[in-house]
Design an enzyme around this catalytic site. Structure first.
Site, PDB file in Angstrom:
ATOM      1  N   LEU A   1       0.802  -1.217   0.000  1.00  0.00           N
ATOM      2  CA  LEU A   1       0.000   0.000   0.000  1.00  0.00           C
ATOM      3  C   LEU A   1       0.838   1.272   0.000  1.00  0.00           C
ATOM      4  CD1 LEU A   1      -2.704  -0.917   2.685  1.00  0.00           C
ATOM      5  CD2 LEU A   1      -2.919  -1.037   0.205  1.00  0.00           C
ATOM      6  N   ASP A   2       0.448   2.203  -0.877  1.00  0.00           N
ATOM      7  CA  ASP A   2       0.954   3.561  -0.792  1.00  0.00           C
ATOM      8  C   ASP A   2      -0.252   4.443  -0.446  1.00  0.00           C
ATOM      9  OD1 ASP A   2      -0.507   4.074  -3.140  1.00  0.00           O
ATOM     10  OD2 ASP A   2       1.254   3.928  -4.423  1.00  0.00           O
ATOM     11  N   SER A   3      -0.065   5.734  -0.402  1.00  0.00           N
ATOM     12  CA  SER A   3      -1.155   6.611   0.034  1.00  0.00           C
ATOM     13  C   SER A   3      -2.382   6.527  -0.875  1.00  0.00           C
ATOM     14  CB  SER A   3      -0.674   8.055   0.149  1.00  0.00           C
ATOM     15  OG  SER A   3      -0.178   8.501  -1.087  1.00  0.00           O
TER      16      SER A   3
ATOM     17  N   ASP B   1      -3.279   3.869  -2.564  1.00  0.00           N
ATOM     18  CA  ASP B   1      -3.894   2.569  -2.328  1.00  0.00           C
ATOM     19  C   ASP B   1      -4.797   2.592  -1.099  1.00  0.00           C
ATOM     20  OD1 ASP B   1      -2.724   1.275  -4.535  1.00  0.00           O
ATOM     21  OD2 ASP B   1      -0.883   0.915  -3.394  1.00  0.00           O
TER      22      ASP B   1
END
Length: 84
Positions: free
Chosen positions: A37-39, A41
């Protein structure tokens, strides 16, 4: 909806939406690392939860959420509050 149904539904859309292997989803596995996860996501994750469960999540809800079990518990708590 019982806890097992919640977990099955969450895992189902995580596999579909985030293309993660179901075998990698373990209660103690790190949520962010497993899903990559990134922001952006996280936004997708919030939208998926809202679409699948009809509950709202805010950024503060993710404080302290490190593993899948904590995430399952969060959704279960939100669902219980919604029906209370």
């Amino acid at each position: 909806m019982n806890k097992e149904e919640i977990i099955a539904r969450i895992n189902g859309f995580l596999v579909d939406e985030f293309e993660v292997d179901n075998d990698d989803i373990e209660p103690t596995a790190n949520l962010k690392n497993t899903l990559g996860l990134d922001s952006l996501d996280y936004v997708d994750l919030v939208v998926s939860i809202e679409a699948n469960f009809g509950v709202k999540l805010v950024e503060a809800d993710f404080v302290g959420i490190a593993d899948f079990q904590s995430f399952y518990d969060l959704i279960e708590t939100k669902l219980k509050a919604k029906t209370a």
